[in-house]
Scaffold this active site. Structure first.
Site, PDB file in Angstrom:
ATOM      1  N   GLU A   1       0.829  -1.213   0.000  1.00  0.00           N
ATOM      2  CA  GLU A   1       0.000   0.000   0.000  1.00  0.00           C
ATOM      3  C   GLU A   1       0.864   1.264   0.000  1.00  0.00           C
ATOM      4  O   GLU A   1       2.072   1.198   0.222  1.00  0.00           O
ATOM      5  CB  GLU A   1      -0.907  -0.007   1.226  1.00  0.00           C
ATOM      6  CG  GLU A   1      -0.131  -0.043   2.538  1.00  0.00           C
ATOM      7  CD  GLU A   1      -0.809   0.743   3.632  1.00  0.00           C
ATOM      8  OE1 GLU A   1      -1.146   1.915   3.393  1.00  0.00           O
ATOM      9  OE2 GLU A   1      -0.973   0.193   4.724  1.00  0.00           O
TER      10      GLU A   1
ATOM     11  N   LYS B   1      -3.695  -2.004  15.359  1.00  0.00           N
ATOM     12  CA  LYS B   1      -3.030  -1.170  16.347  1.00  0.00           C
ATOM     13  C   LYS B   1      -3.858  -1.100  17.631  1.00  0.00           C
ATOM     14  O   LYS B   1      -5.084  -1.054  17.574  1.00  0.00           O
ATOM     15  CB  LYS B   1      -2.832   0.243  15.803  1.00  0.00           C
ATOM     16  CG  LYS B   1      -2.052   0.272  14.537  1.00  0.00           C
ATOM     17  CD  LYS B   1      -2.016   1.675  13.939  1.00  0.00           C
ATOM     18  CE  LYS B   1      -1.664   1.610  12.477  1.00  0.00           C
ATOM     19  NZ  LYS B   1      -2.786   1.290  11.596  1.00  0.00           N
TER      20      LYS B   1
HETATM   21  N1  PSU Z   1      -0.094   0.312   8.620  1.00  0.00           N
HETATM   22  C1  PSU Z   1       0.908   1.099   9.068  1.00  0.00           C
HETATM   23  N2  PSU Z   1       0.743   2.458   8.933  1.00  0.00           N
HETATM   24  C2  PSU Z   1      -0.356   3.009   8.347  1.00  0.00           C
HETATM   25  C3  PSU Z   1      -1.388   2.152   7.873  1.00  0.00           C
HETATM   26  C4  PSU Z   1      -1.208   0.813   8.029  1.00  0.00           C
HETATM   27  O1  PSU Z   1       1.914   0.613   9.604  1.00  0.00           O
HETATM   28  O2  PSU Z   1      -0.455   4.227   8.230  1.00  0.00           O
HETATM   29  C5  PSU Z   1      -2.603   2.772   7.195  1.00  0.00           C
HETATM   30  C6  PSU Z   1      -3.259   1.793   6.229  1.00  0.00           C
HETATM   31  O3  PSU Z   1      -3.300   2.408   4.957  1.00  0.00           O
HETATM   32  C7  PSU Z   1      -4.651   1.610   6.775  1.00  0.00           C
HETATM   33  C8  PSU Z   1      -4.881   2.934   7.431  1.00  0.00           C
HETATM   34  O4  PSU Z   1      -5.581   1.296   5.779  1.00  0.00           O
HETATM   35  O5  PSU Z   1      -3.640   3.153   8.096  1.00  0.00           O
HETATM   36  C9  PSU Z   1      -6.068   2.910   8.375  1.00  0.00           C
HETATM   37  O6  PSU Z   1      -6.675   4.152   8.343  1.00  0.00           O
HETATM   38  P1  PSU Z   1      -8.162   4.347   8.924  1.00  0.00           P
HETATM   39  O7  PSU Z   1      -8.043   3.883  10.349  1.00  0.00           O
HETATM   40  O8  PSU Z   1      -8.458   5.808   8.777  1.00  0.00           O
HETATM   41  O9  PSU Z   1      -9.022   3.468   8.101  1.00  0.00           O
END
Ligand code: PSU
Length: 306
Positions: free
Chosen positions: A26, A160
């Site tokens: 990603e 997380k």
């Molecule tokens: N994993 C990481 N760092 C990140 C992400 C994933 O180590 O920044 C990103 C991914 O793109 C995931 C996003 O889809 O964080 C989640 O964002 P939200 O909680 O707004 O959906």
């Protein structure tokens, strides 16, 4: 209706056409997840890990409105330093195309584009989930609903602990997404190896996981799989060290009224400041560790499909 085909780099196109091992990556982690230059170093390092393990890396992003799978070095450089890049989940891609914007793709958007490109395995850091306090805010990442409709296997270090892990696991159950922990019973919590919650399943080799993927698709389930790979022992933070920091960052976001797509980037950046860079170091190591497993799975999966 014929579905759109993203533009694949030559290397990725060749690997996909020959049924070779490919791992999608990603780009939100580059544009919104880590500061420069750590983001660029990580992006390059992760691609290298995938190659060392016998697979082709396919970093996915939207560049000037074009759907791209497999980026050139200069494009990674530009994305890593770009200021006004959009954070796109699956629902945002069409508008980014119309406006000819560049966008970092989240897990949900990357799954969608990987699937259109014919790639079944994707490595990231942590998947988005149900946020703490979701019973009030309704903040649930689109990553989870995408897992319920797109057949990509997502290798992550769990979710997380800025999230509500119990509710995230419940939601994945509702979405019919198998949660497979690699070499452990416990569902990992990104910076830490254990969350205190059990994963649905444990498998101990990349080959077994590839086989489970293959059968899951053959059953016509239509859903993705979450492969939860705990952060390596040497890089893991302790709950004593990080949990208070996470709680402080979550409280601060709440006081400042930060929500929706700004929340995760804010929390990651703030936790990095409050932990004096320790959380970023852990994040980098866990992403590389996930890339390694994803590449090993891709090699086994490619052999199985032949
Ligand atoms: N994993 C990481 N760092 C990140 C992400 C994933 O180590 O920044 C990103 C991914 O793109 C995931 C996003 O889809 O964080 C989640 O964002 P939200 O909680 O707004 O959906």
């Amino acid at each position: 209706m014929t579905l759109l085909k993203p533009k694949l780099s030559r290397e990725v196109a060749d690997a996909v056409a020959s049924g070779g091992p490919v791992v999608a990556l990603e780009s939100t982690i580059i544009t919104h997840g880590m500061p420069y230059p750590a983001n660029l170093e990580t992006a390059l390092g992760v691609e290298a890990v995938i190659r060392e393990n016998g697979a082709v890396p396919a970093t996915i992003a939207v560049i000037n409105g074009e759907l791209r799978v497999g980026l050139e070095r200069h494009e990674l450089d530009e994305l890593a330093q770009a200021k006004n890049v959009v954070k796109a989940s699956g629902r945002d891609i069409a508008v980014a195309m119309v406006k000819k914007q560049s966008a970092g793709t989240t897990v949900s958007a990357t799954m969608l584009l990987a699937d259109l490109a014919g790639i079944d395995i994707f490595a990231t850091g942590g998947v988005g989930g149900v946020h703490r306090g979701a019973e009030q805010t309704f903040d649930i990442s689109a990553d989870l609903t995408e897992l319920g409709r797109t057949k990509t296997a997502v290798v992550c270090a769990g979710v997380k602990s800025i999230l509500d892990i119990a509710k995230t696991l419940e939601y994945l159950e509702t979405q019919r997404v198998p949660v497979i922990a690699y070499g452990t019973e416990d569902f990992p919590a990104f910076f830490t190896r254990e969350s205190g919650y059990k994963a649905d399943h444990r498998l101990d080799t990349p080959e077994e996981i590839a086989q489970a993927m293959h059968l899951h698709h053959k059953l016509g389930t239509g859903t993705g799989l979450m492969i939860a790979n705990p952060i390596p022992e040497s890089a893991a933070l302790t709950h004593e060290f990080i949990d208070g920091t996470i709680a402080d960052a979550v409280r601060e976001a709440d006081e400042k009224g930060i929500g929706r797509k700004e929340l995760t980037p804010f929390l990651l950046a703030r936790i990095n400041e409050l932990s004096n860079g320790e959380s970023l170091k852990a994040n980098i190591e866990l992403v590389k560790n996930n890339a390694r497993l994803a590449a090993q799975m891709a090699v086994a999966y490619a052999a199985m499909k032949k």
